[in-house]
Design a protein around this motif. Sequence first.
Motif, PDB file in Angstrom:
ATOM      1  N   SER A   1      24.852  36.140 -99.074  1.00 53.64           N
ATOM      2  CA  SER A   1      23.940  37.112 -99.697  1.00 53.64           C
ATOM      3  C   SER A   1      23.623  36.671-101.132  1.00 53.64           C
ATOM      4  O   SER A   1      23.672  37.456-102.072  1.00 53.64           O
ATOM      5  N   ALA A   2      23.323  35.384-101.252  1.00 56.60           N
ATOM      6  CA  ALA A   2      23.053  34.776-102.560  1.00 56.60           C
ATOM      7  C   ALA A   2      21.679  34.114-102.519  1.00 56.60           C
ATOM      8  O   ALA A   2      21.557  32.946-102.124  1.00 56.60           O
ATOM      9  N   PRO A   3      20.632  34.845-102.899  1.00 55.83           N
ATOM     10  CA  PRO A   3      19.270  34.286-102.861  1.00 55.83           C
ATOM     11  C   PRO A   3      19.126  32.983-103.625  1.00 55.83           C
ATOM     12  O   PRO A   3      18.303  32.137-103.268  1.00 55.83           O
ATOM     13  N   VAL A   4      19.943  32.801-104.683  1.00 59.20           N
ATOM     14  CA  VAL A   4      19.844  31.576-105.481  1.00 59.20           C
ATOM     15  C   VAL A   4      20.138  30.329-104.643  1.00 59.20           C
ATOM     16  O   VAL A   4      19.665  29.231-104.960  1.00 59.20           O
ATOM     17  N   ALA A   5      20.889  30.502-103.552  1.00 55.87           N
ATOM     18  CA  ALA A   5      21.231  29.363-102.701  1.00 55.87           C
ATOM     19  C   ALA A   5      20.008  28.799-101.996  1.00 55.87           C
ATOM     20  O   ALA A   5      20.007  27.631-101.580  1.00 55.87           O
ATOM     21  N   GLU A   6      18.960  29.606-101.852  1.00 56.31           N
ATOM     22  CA  GLU A   6      17.742  29.108-101.222  1.00 56.31           C
ATOM     23  C   GLU A   6      17.137  27.958-102.016  1.00 56.31           C
ATOM     24  O   GLU A   6      16.424  27.122-101.469  1.00 56.31           O
ATOM     25  N   ALA A   7      17.415  27.931-103.316  1.00 52.63           N
ATOM     26  CA  ALA A   7      16.876  26.867-104.168  1.00 52.63           C
ATOM     27  C   ALA A   7      17.675  25.573-104.051  1.00 52.63           C
ATOM     28  O   ALA A   7      17.211  24.517-104.493  1.00 52.63           O
TER      29      ALA A   7
END
Length: 198
Positions: free
Chosen positions: A105-111
């Motif tokens: 649940s870490a949107p930053v990982a999408e980057a």
Amino acid sequence: MTLWLKARRIPLLAVGLALYAGVAIAAGSLTANLPTLTSSGAAGVPLMLFAPLPACAALIFCLESGSPGAEGTASRRVARYDQVVIVLSGVVALTIGYGTAVLRSAPVAEAAGRNMLFLTGIMLCARWLWDGRIGVLAGIAWVIMVTLIGFNARREPYTWAVIGLPPHDIAGMALSLTCFTLGALLLASRKKSKTVSG
């Protein structure tokens, strides 16, 4: 093909991608207080910025392995195989990034996947200009530079920093894809130039 697989030490790339996945999952949305030149004292830097480095370095090491002399007789096929493994590494990196974003649940990982594309491109371009060791150092230096001067005083990333941009930033993805594509194309020209000079 079999000789290429042995020469390129593909299992090492698999280890690098596994480390990338492990760091990405462990880092999640965590930040570390690191020195910065654009704000007073230390500032929170996403640990996810460092996640792609093991995979990028492993990829460059794999490309550097083998025998240039032997490859010269089949440079076109070797370059194509190398380009395929580069593209597949990018696809796996993007998949791991999006999977980690859902898992943690870490949107930053999408980057993270996008950042691997960009850093791989940086390393490949530097490798084309100099050699593989300089390529790896260029990627590491870019990450360090972003942590130091890639954010303004309000902790907003500059566009040129790329790896500090939000996951769905259009400019960040465009720059990453451009750099990645350029690096992959330069790989073929490097092979040809080696063949001609030899």
